[in-house]
Scaffold this motif. Sequence first.
Motif, PDB file in Angstrom:
ATOM      1  N   TYR A 148       0.876  -1.163   0.000  1.00 44.94           N
ATOM      2  CA  TYR A 148       0.000   0.000   0.000  1.00 44.94           C
ATOM      3  C   TYR A 148       0.922   1.224   0.000  1.00 44.94           C
ATOM      4  O   TYR A 148       2.006   1.201   0.587  1.00 44.94           O
ATOM      5  CB  TYR A 148      -0.892   0.026   1.231  1.00 44.94           C
ATOM      6  CG  TYR A 148      -1.875  -1.110   1.332  1.00 44.94           C
ATOM      7  CD1 TYR A 148      -2.195  -1.662   2.561  1.00 44.94           C
ATOM      8  CD2 TYR A 148      -2.514  -1.623   0.206  1.00 44.94           C
ATOM      9  CE1 TYR A 148      -3.113  -2.700   2.678  1.00 44.94           C
ATOM     10  CE2 TYR A 148      -3.430  -2.660   0.309  1.00 44.94           C
ATOM     11  CZ  TYR A 148      -3.720  -3.191   1.547  1.00 44.94           C
ATOM     12  OH  TYR A 148      -4.621  -4.220   1.646  1.00 44.94           O
ATOM     13  N   PHE A 157       1.332   5.589   0.371  1.00 50.74           N
ATOM     14  CA  PHE A 157       0.758   6.753   1.038  1.00 50.74           C
ATOM     15  C   PHE A 157       1.615   7.988   0.764  1.00 50.74           C
ATOM     16  O   PHE A 157       2.830   7.900   0.617  1.00 50.74           O
ATOM     17  CB  PHE A 157       0.708   6.539   2.564  1.00 50.74           C
ATOM     18  CG  PHE A 157       0.006   5.280   3.000  1.00 50.74           C
ATOM     19  CD1 PHE A 157       0.701   4.087   3.071  1.00 50.74           C
ATOM     20  CD2 PHE A 157      -1.337   5.302   3.323  1.00 50.74           C
ATOM     21  CE1 PHE A 157       0.061   2.923   3.475  1.00 50.74           C
ATOM     22  CE2 PHE A 157      -1.986   4.140   3.721  1.00 50.74           C
ATOM     23  CZ  PHE A 157      -1.285   2.961   3.798  1.00 50.74           C
ATOM     24  N   LYS A 204      -3.849   8.020  -0.533  1.00 53.14           N
ATOM     25  CA  LYS A 204      -3.357   6.667  -0.403  1.00 53.14           C
ATOM     26  C   LYS A 204      -3.801   5.822  -1.591  1.00 53.14           C
ATOM     27  O   LYS A 204      -4.840   6.086  -2.204  1.00 53.14           O
ATOM     28  CB  LYS A 204      -3.851   6.023   0.893  1.00 53.14           C
ATOM     29  CG  LYS A 204      -5.374   5.911   0.986  1.00 53.14           C
ATOM     30  CD  LYS A 204      -5.801   5.367   2.353  1.00 53.14           C
ATOM     31  CE  LYS A 204      -7.334   5.328   2.454  1.00 53.14           C
ATOM     32  NZ  LYS A 204      -7.773   4.862   3.809  1.00 53.14           N
ATOM     33  N   LEU A 249      -4.528   1.822  -2.287  1.00 51.39           N
ATOM     34  CA  LEU A 249      -4.673   0.481  -1.727  1.00 51.39           C
ATOM     35  C   LEU A 249      -4.880  -0.538  -2.832  1.00 51.39           C
ATOM     36  O   LEU A 249      -4.263  -1.606  -2.853  1.00 51.39           O
ATOM     37  CB  LEU A 249      -5.834   0.451  -0.731  1.00 51.39           C
ATOM     38  CG  LEU A 249      -5.781   1.477   0.407  1.00 51.39           C
ATOM     39  CD1 LEU A 249      -7.017   1.370   1.273  1.00 51.39           C
ATOM     40  CD2 LEU A 249      -4.526   1.307   1.232  1.00 51.39           C
ATOM     41  N   ARG A 300       3.716   0.257   2.996  1.00 51.72           N
ATOM     42  CA  ARG A 300       3.616  -0.834   3.949  1.00 51.72           C
ATOM     43  C   ARG A 300       3.188  -2.085   3.186  1.00 51.72           C
ATOM     44  O   ARG A 300       2.428  -1.977   2.215  1.00 51.72           O
ATOM     45  CB  ARG A 300       2.646  -0.535   5.078  1.00 51.72           C
ATOM     46  CG  ARG A 300       1.240  -0.218   4.649  1.00 51.72           C
ATOM     47  CD  ARG A 300       0.281  -0.181   5.796  1.00 51.72           C
ATOM     48  NE  ARG A 300      -0.184  -1.509   6.172  1.00 51.72           N
ATOM     49  CZ  ARG A 300      -1.263  -1.722   6.897  1.00 51.72           C
ATOM     50  NH1 ARG A 300      -1.970  -0.718   7.347  1.00 51.72           N
ATOM     51  NH2 ARG A 300      -1.634  -2.951   7.218  1.00 51.72           N
ATOM     52  N   SER A 333       0.035  -7.265   3.117  1.00 54.42           N
ATOM     53  CA  SER A 333      -0.356  -8.402   3.946  1.00 54.42           C
ATOM     54  C   SER A 333       0.003  -8.209   5.409  1.00 54.42           C
ATOM     55  O   SER A 333      -0.326  -9.052   6.240  1.00 54.42           O
ATOM     56  CB  SER A 333       0.332  -9.668   3.435  1.00 54.42           C
ATOM     57  OG  SER A 333       1.738  -9.503   3.484  1.00 54.42           O
ATOM     58  N   SER A 334       0.632  -7.119   5.745  1.00 58.75           N
ATOM     59  CA  SER A 334       1.075  -6.902   7.116  1.00 58.75           C
ATOM     60  C   SER A 334      -0.083  -6.507   8.010  1.00 58.75           C
ATOM     61  O   SER A 334      -0.911  -5.684   7.631  1.00 58.75           O
ATOM     62  CB  SER A 334       2.151  -5.818   7.166  1.00 58.75           C
ATOM     63  OG  SER A 334       2.433  -5.455   8.502  1.00 58.75           O
ATOM     64  N   ASN A 335      -0.145  -7.072   9.203  1.00 61.62           N
ATOM     65  CA  ASN A 335      -1.190  -6.685  10.144  1.00 61.62           C
ATOM     66  C   ASN A 335      -0.651  -5.758  11.232  1.00 61.62           C
ATOM     67  O   ASN A 335      -1.334  -5.476  12.213  1.00 61.62           O
ATOM     68  CB  ASN A 335      -1.818  -7.922  10.784  1.00 61.62           C
ATOM     69  CG  ASN A 335      -0.818  -8.681  11.637  1.00 61.62           C
ATOM     70  OD1 ASN A 335       0.384  -8.424  11.570  1.00 61.62           O
ATOM     71  ND2 ASN A 335      -1.296  -9.596  12.435  1.00 61.62           N
ATOM     72  N   THR A 336       0.580  -5.301  11.078  1.00 59.93           N
ATOM     73  CA  THR A 336       1.136  -4.410  12.088  1.00 59.93           C
ATOM     74  C   THR A 336       1.036  -2.942  11.705  1.00 59.93           C
ATOM     75  O   THR A 336       1.150  -2.084  12.555  1.00 59.93           O
ATOM     76  CB  THR A 336       2.619  -4.723  12.354  1.00 59.93           C
ATOM     77  OG1 THR A 336       3.364  -4.474  11.152  1.00 59.93           O
ATOM     78  CG2 THR A 336       2.806  -6.171  12.772  1.00 59.93           C
ATOM     79  N   GLY A 337       0.824  -2.644  10.453  1.00 58.78           N
ATOM     80  CA  GLY A 337       0.680  -1.257  10.042  1.00 58.78           C
ATOM     81  C   GLY A 337       1.959  -0.459  10.007  1.00 58.78           C
ATOM     82  O   GLY A 337       1.924   0.765   9.903  1.00 58.78           O
ATOM     83  N   LYS A 338       3.100  -1.132  10.114  1.00 57.76           N
ATOM     84  CA  LYS A 338       4.365  -0.391  10.109  1.00 57.76           C
ATOM     85  C   LYS A 338       4.579   0.267   8.745  1.00 57.76           C
ATOM     86  O   LYS A 338       4.428  -0.364   7.713  1.00 57.76           O
ATOM     87  CB  LYS A 338       5.534  -1.326  10.396  1.00 57.76           C
ATOM     88  CG  LYS A 338       5.533  -1.907  11.783  1.00 57.76           C
ATOM     89  CD  LYS A 338       6.821  -2.641  12.058  1.00 57.76           C
ATOM     90  CE  LYS A 338       6.968  -3.862  11.185  1.00 57.76           C
ATOM     91  NZ  LYS A 338       8.235  -4.587  11.462  1.00 57.76           N
ATOM     92  N   LEU A 339       4.949   1.531   8.773  1.00 53.31           N
ATOM     93  CA  LEU A 339       5.219   2.278   7.556  1.00 53.31           C
ATOM     94  C   LEU A 339       6.715   2.454   7.354  1.00 53.31           C
ATOM     95  O   LEU A 339       7.453   2.681   8.304  1.00 53.31           O
ATOM     96  CB  LEU A 339       4.571   3.660   7.626  1.00 53.31           C
ATOM     97  CG  LEU A 339       3.046   3.719   7.611  1.00 53.31           C
ATOM     98  CD1 LEU A 339       2.577   5.130   7.935  1.00 53.31           C
ATOM     99  CD2 LEU A 339       2.522   3.303   6.248  1.00 53.31           C
TER     100      LEU A 339
END
Lengths: 115, 114
Positions: free
Chosen positions: A32, A34, A49, A51, A94, A97-103
């Motif tokens: 994704y 941004f 953004k 997506l 990011r 598939s990440s579920n942590t949202g780290k950018l």
Amino acid sequence: AQSVTQLDSQVPVFEEAPVELRCNYSSSVSVYLFWYVQYPNQGLQLLLKYLSGSTLVKSINGFEAEFNKSQTSFHLRKPSVHISDTAEYFCAVRPASSNTGKLIFGQGTTLQVKP
Amino acid sequence: SQTIHQWPATLVQPVGSPLSLECTVEGTSNPNLYWYRQAAGRGLQLLFYSVGIGQISSEVPQNLSASRPQDRQFILSSKKLLLSDSGFYLCAWTPGTGFNTEAFFGQGTRLTVV
């Protein structure tokens, strides 16, 4: 791992002129994308953004960015800038598939709009 | 609606002194929380993130630590500050579920170590 490169650290432009802020990314997985804007001594605000779906995304204040998968780019454009657009702009990615949202951020581009 | 609070806004601390920056989120439950640092003329670097109470992941080795004593509270600390700890610190959150959202940032803390 992902990385983001913003090719210009500073972009000076005259008011009402068009501008392009460049962003390239590197990733082996889908991402994704941004663009954030930061005014002096403030936090970051989301500008737009990408997506999925249409590769051209637009903000409410006239900015737009186009996702180009083949060139791994997500350049930000505005056809006519205002003095109030003077700020620092950050491109970020990011993993989708990440579920942590780290950018992962680029180094930022300072847009200086001159009268 | 959700809001994020970060304080203090500015801080000047001597070398060797302790540090505590606090961040709280309102209007959501079980958020993912993040601390970023922005050094002068540089981009944002992720320092820590947390997916739940007491769960802290460190992204870079450093003089700082983070804690999450409550679901919506995230604290950045140091026992002894270094000059190199100066910078703009930003707290951020994302929803704990759902992948396709952006991060929401606080207003930041300008830390100057003298």
